[in-house]
Design a protein around this motif. Structure first.
Motif, PDB file in Angstrom:
ATOM      1  N   TRP A  91       0.830  -1.198   0.000  1.00  0.00           N
ATOM      2  CA  TRP A  91       0.000   0.000   0.000  1.00  0.00           C
ATOM      3  C   TRP A  91       0.869   1.255   0.000  1.00  0.00           C
ATOM      4  O   TRP A  91       1.970   1.246   0.541  1.00  0.00           O
ATOM      5  CB  TRP A  91      -0.887   0.048   1.254  1.00  0.00           C
ATOM      6  N   VAL A  92       0.320   2.335  -0.577  1.00  0.00           N
ATOM      7  CA  VAL A  92       0.825   3.693  -0.377  1.00  0.00           C
ATOM      8  C   VAL A  92      -0.316   4.496   0.223  1.00  0.00           C
ATOM      9  O   VAL A  92      -1.434   4.492  -0.324  1.00  0.00           O
ATOM     10  CB  VAL A  92       1.289   4.347  -1.690  1.00  0.00           C
ATOM     11  N   ILE A  93      -0.061   5.190   1.331  1.00  0.00           N
ATOM     12  CA  ILE A  93      -1.108   5.974   1.971  1.00  0.00           C
ATOM     13  C   ILE A  93      -0.582   7.364   2.326  1.00  0.00           C
ATOM     14  O   ILE A  93       0.612   7.560   2.515  1.00  0.00           O
ATOM     15  CB  ILE A  93      -1.644   5.286   3.248  1.00  0.00           C
ATOM     16  N   GLY A  94      -1.486   8.329   2.366  1.00  0.00           N
ATOM     17  CA  GLY A  94      -1.177   9.639   2.926  1.00  0.00           C
ATOM     18  C   GLY A  94      -0.811  10.736   1.967  1.00  0.00           C
ATOM     19  O   GLY A  94      -0.956  11.914   2.301  1.00  0.00           O
ATOM     20  N   SER A  95      -0.314  10.424   0.784  1.00  0.00           N
ATOM     21  CA  SER A  95       0.089  11.476  -0.157  1.00  0.00           C
ATOM     22  C   SER A  95      -1.107  12.366  -0.481  1.00  0.00           C
ATOM     23  O   SER A  95      -2.193  11.878  -0.786  1.00  0.00           O
ATOM     24  CB  SER A  95       0.620  10.856  -1.449  1.00  0.00           C
ATOM     25  N   LEU A 127       1.558  10.262   8.230  1.00  0.00           N
ATOM     26  CA  LEU A 127       2.745  10.055   9.060  1.00  0.00           C
ATOM     27  C   LEU A 127       2.436  10.119  10.548  1.00  0.00           C
ATOM     28  O   LEU A 127       3.144   9.525  11.364  1.00  0.00           O
ATOM     29  CB  LEU A 127       3.821  11.087   8.703  1.00  0.00           C
ATOM     30  N   ASP A 128       1.352  10.822  10.918  1.00  0.00           N
ATOM     31  CA  ASP A 128       1.009  10.901  12.337  1.00  0.00           C
ATOM     32  C   ASP A 128       0.571   9.559  12.912  1.00  0.00           C
ATOM     33  O   ASP A 128       0.561   9.363  14.124  1.00  0.00           O
ATOM     34  CB  ASP A 128      -0.095  11.938  12.554  1.00  0.00           C
ATOM     35  N   LEU A 129       0.219   8.610  12.034  1.00  0.00           N
ATOM     36  CA  LEU A 129      -0.216   7.283  12.479  1.00  0.00           C
ATOM     37  C   LEU A 129       0.917   6.267  12.476  1.00  0.00           C
ATOM     38  O   LEU A 129       0.726   5.125  12.880  1.00  0.00           O
ATOM     39  CB  LEU A 129      -1.337   6.769  11.569  1.00  0.00           C
ATOM     40  N   ALA A 130       2.100   6.677  12.023  1.00  0.00           N
ATOM     41  CA  ALA A 130       3.177   5.727  11.755  1.00  0.00           C
ATOM     42  C   ALA A 130       3.758   5.114  13.012  1.00  0.00           C
ATOM     43  O   ALA A 130       4.122   3.935  13.032  1.00  0.00           O
ATOM     44  CB  ALA A 130       4.290   6.407  10.957  1.00  0.00           C
ATOM     45  N   VAL A 138       7.547   1.849   5.304  1.00  0.00           N
ATOM     46  CA  VAL A 138       8.546   2.839   4.919  1.00  0.00           C
ATOM     47  C   VAL A 138       7.917   4.207   5.145  1.00  0.00           C
ATOM     48  O   VAL A 138       6.855   4.498   4.590  1.00  0.00           O
ATOM     49  CB  VAL A 138       8.962   2.688   3.444  1.00  0.00           C
ATOM     50  N   LEU A 139       8.556   5.045   5.937  1.00  0.00           N
ATOM     51  CA  LEU A 139       8.085   6.399   6.174  1.00  0.00           C
ATOM     52  C   LEU A 139       8.867   7.349   5.278  1.00  0.00           C
ATOM     53  O   LEU A 139      10.087   7.245   5.177  1.00  0.00           O
ATOM     54  CB  LEU A 139       8.289   6.801   7.641  1.00  0.00           C
ATOM     55  N   THR A 140       8.175   8.303   4.639  1.00  0.00           N
ATOM     56  CA  THR A 140       8.833   9.144   3.632  1.00  0.00           C
ATOM     57  C   THR A 140       8.664  10.641   3.944  1.00  0.00           C
ATOM     58  O   THR A 140       8.107  11.394   3.137  1.00  0.00           O
ATOM     59  CB  THR A 140       8.284   8.845   2.228  1.00  0.00           C
ATOM     60  N   PRO A 141       9.162  11.118   5.072  1.00  0.00           N
ATOM     61  CA  PRO A 141       9.008  12.544   5.394  1.00  0.00           C
ATOM     62  C   PRO A 141      10.049  13.419   4.702  1.00  0.00           C
ATOM     63  O   PRO A 141      11.156  12.977   4.424  1.00  0.00           O
ATOM     64  CB  PRO A 141       9.225  12.570   6.909  1.00  0.00           C
ATOM     65  N   HIS A 142       9.687  14.685   4.451  1.00  0.00           N
ATOM     66  CA  HIS A 142      10.718  15.696   4.187  1.00  0.00           C
ATOM     67  C   HIS A 142      11.141  16.272   5.536  1.00  0.00           C
ATOM     68  O   HIS A 142      10.635  15.859   6.596  1.00  0.00           O
ATOM     69  CB  HIS A 142      10.233  16.768   3.207  1.00  0.00           C
ATOM     70  N   ASP A 143      12.066  17.218   5.533  1.00  0.00           N
ATOM     71  CA  ASP A 143      12.654  17.671   6.796  1.00  0.00           C
ATOM     72  C   ASP A 143      11.629  18.236   7.775  1.00  0.00           C
ATOM     73  O   ASP A 143      11.701  17.975   8.981  1.00  0.00           O
ATOM     74  CB  ASP A 143      13.750  18.707   6.523  1.00  0.00           C
ATOM     75  N   ARG A 148       8.295  17.218  12.815  1.00  0.00           N
ATOM     76  CA  ARG A 148       7.024  17.002  13.520  1.00  0.00           C
ATOM     77  C   ARG A 148       6.925  15.575  14.045  1.00  0.00           C
ATOM     78  O   ARG A 148       6.454  15.332  15.160  1.00  0.00           O
ATOM     79  CB  ARG A 148       5.844  17.319  12.599  1.00  0.00           C
ATOM     80  N   LEU A 149       7.367  14.618  13.234  1.00  0.00           N
ATOM     81  CA  LEU A 149       7.325  13.220  13.652  1.00  0.00           C
ATOM     82  C   LEU A 149       8.222  12.995  14.864  1.00  0.00           C
ATOM     83  O   LEU A 149       7.831  12.331  15.836  1.00  0.00           O
ATOM     84  CB  LEU A 149       7.750  12.323  12.487  1.00  0.00           C
ATOM     85  N   ARG A 150       9.416  13.555  14.836  1.00  0.00           N
ATOM     86  CA  ARG A 150      10.337  13.404  15.962  1.00  0.00           C
ATOM     87  C   ARG A 150       9.769  14.047  17.228  1.00  0.00           C
ATOM     88  O   ARG A 150       9.900  13.497  18.332  1.00  0.00           O
ATOM     89  CB  ARG A 150      11.700  14.029  15.610  1.00  0.00           C
ATOM     90  N   SER A 151       9.107  15.182  17.079  1.00  0.00           N
ATOM     91  CA  SER A 151       8.500  15.829  18.234  1.00  0.00           C
ATOM     92  C   SER A 151       7.415  14.947  18.840  1.00  0.00           C
ATOM     93  O   SER A 151       7.332  14.794  20.067  1.00  0.00           O
ATOM     94  CB  SER A 151       7.915  17.183  17.816  1.00  0.00           C
ATOM     95  N   ALA A 152       6.588  14.339  17.979  1.00  0.00           N
ATOM     96  CA  ALA A 152       5.536  13.450  18.472  1.00  0.00           C
ATOM     97  C   ALA A 152       6.108  12.223  19.168  1.00  0.00           C
ATOM     98  O   ALA A 152       5.498  11.678  20.096  1.00  0.00           O
ATOM     99  CB  ALA A 152       4.642  13.028  17.308  1.00  0.00           C
ATOM    100  N   LEU A 153       7.282  11.794  18.729  1.00  0.00           N
ATOM    101  CA  LEU A 153       7.935  10.634  19.327  1.00  0.00           C
ATOM    102  C   LEU A 153       8.727  10.989  20.580  1.00  0.00           C
ATOM    103  O   LEU A 153       9.252  10.094  21.251  1.00  0.00           O
ATOM    104  CB  LEU A 153       8.886   9.986  18.308  1.00  0.00           C
ATOM    105  N   GLY A 154       8.840  12.285  20.884  1.00  0.00           N
ATOM    106  CA  GLY A 154       9.623  12.715  22.027  1.00  0.00           C
ATOM    107  C   GLY A 154      11.117  12.674  21.789  1.00  0.00           C
ATOM    108  O   GLY A 154      11.899  12.642  22.753  1.00  0.00           O
ATOM    109  N   LEU A 155      11.531  12.728  20.526  1.00  0.00           N
ATOM    110  CA  LEU A 155      12.958  12.659  20.201  1.00  0.00           C
ATOM    111  C   LEU A 155      13.637  14.018  20.237  1.00  0.00           C
ATOM    112  O   LEU A 155      14.865  14.105  20.227  1.00  0.00           O
ATOM    113  CB  LEU A 155      13.145  12.034  18.813  1.00  0.00           C
ATOM    114  N   GLY A 156      12.864  15.088  20.223  1.00  0.00           N
ATOM    115  CA  GLY A 156      13.469  16.406  20.284  1.00  0.00           C
ATOM    116  C   GLY A 156      14.017  16.862  18.944  1.00  0.00           C
ATOM    117  O   GLY A 156      13.767  16.261  17.895  1.00  0.00           O
ATOM    118  N   HIS A 157      14.804  17.927  19.001  1.00  0.00           N
ATOM    119  CA  HIS A 157      15.359  18.536  17.794  1.00  0.00           C
ATOM    120  C   HIS A 157      16.290  17.557  17.084  1.00  0.00           C
ATOM    121  O   HIS A 157      17.094  16.874  17.711  1.00  0.00           O
ATOM    122  CB  HIS A 157      16.118  19.805  18.169  1.00  0.00           C
TER     123      HIS A 157
END
Length: 290
Positions: A91-95, A127-130, A138-143, A148-157
């Motif tokens: 599947w491809v989802i989200g685009s 990506l918010d559901l990933a 496979v997650l395909t974010p741009h910077d 935003r994904l890292r912030s949601a994961l608590g990974l920080g900057h």
């Protein structure tokens, strides 16, 4: 895969290993069937671009499931696309979607895909559901999406080193992360990483990310149809190969644009996302020539 601090440079020969010429024994199912839940009323073109790219990469069938307007545009451009639910291998989802505008039924449908066993390419508005997903993906974010994904994961900057950043996100999500950019980074949860430099600065234009998602989805569906287990090692190699083909198609399209204008082809010329999708068969043929 062995953990290494170095990221390897992905090449045309590497990309060629993700491809297979069809034989007389093939049918549309053995070549791969890709399902796509992409596009929206606000961004219907994303569906067209992703579907076009998947077909142009070379697979047996594309099933598109989306809203009415994108569906009509997809069928007008690619009437061979199937718009009924059924058997798929990836599947491809989200685009072309926005998580803030997503309905509850669509969220439930995406979560069901992300908790199943078919591999999923997760782009843009999904990506918010990933992070909560369990299926191979496979997650395909741009910077900016990556931040935003890292912030949601608590990974920080994110660290300045994009390879390190992508590795951290891959480990945190348990997914392959393809971080888009002028140099694309692909990282697996065990620390394996590759960089892809086959593109051109002319690729920095709207819609090319939708094309990339379609390319990767096509490769994943084709590999799954051939019996390749969709583990992180396989998905990372397929994602890097998709990025290489996408970049090479962009370079071909830019060279064509310059040649058509009578300019010297060295620096290329401006292109659109659809130009990139239409150049994919040549990029695939070049890789297969290896």
């Amino acid at each position: 895969m062995e953990r290494s601090h170095a990221a390897r440079e992905w090449t045309r020969a590497d990309a060629a290993r993700a491809l297979r010429r069809p034989t007389g024994a093939d049918d549309k199912y053995s070549r791969g069937v890709l399902g796509m839940r992409t596009g929206s009323a606000a961004y219907p073109g994303a569906a067209v671009l992703g579907v076009e790219a998947a077909w142009r990469t070379g697979l047996g069938m594309v099933r598109y499931l989306g809203p009415e307007r994108p569906t009509a545009l997809v069928l007008a451009r690619r009437p061979e696309t199937v718009t009924a639910d059924g058997r798929v291998q990836a599947w491809v989802i989200g685009s072309g979607t926005d998580a803030a505008a997503r309905t509850a039924p669509e969220t439930a449908a995406l979560r069901a895909l992300l908790s199943d066993t078919d591999p999923v390419v997760v782009d843009a508005g999904a990506l918010d559901l990933a992070a909560e997903a369990t299926t191979p993906r496979v997650l395909t974010p741009h910077d900016r999406e990556h931040a935003r994904l890292r912030s949601a994961l608590g990974l920080g900057h994110a660290p300045d080193d994009r390879v390190v950043a992508a590795r951290e996100t891959a480990e945190a999500t348990g997914a392959v992360v393809l971080l888009k950019g002028s140099v694309t980074v692909v990282a697996a949860p065990d620390g394996w990483a590759a960089t892809v430099r086959s593109g051109t600065p002319w690729l920095a234009t709207a819609g090319t990310g939708d094309v990339l998602a379609g390319v990767i989805g096509a490769l994943v569906a084709g590999a799954t149809a051939r019996g390749v287990p969709p583990d992180a090692a396989a998905l990372a190699a397929l994602a890097a190969s998709g990025a290489w083909l996408h970049g090479r198609a962009g370079a071909i399209a830019a060279a064509d644009a310059a040649a058509g204008s009578g300019s010297a082809p060295g620096g290329g010329g401006p292109i659109t996302a659809l130009d990139v999708a239409e150049a994919l068969p040549r990029a695939v043929a070049e890789a297969l020539a290896d």
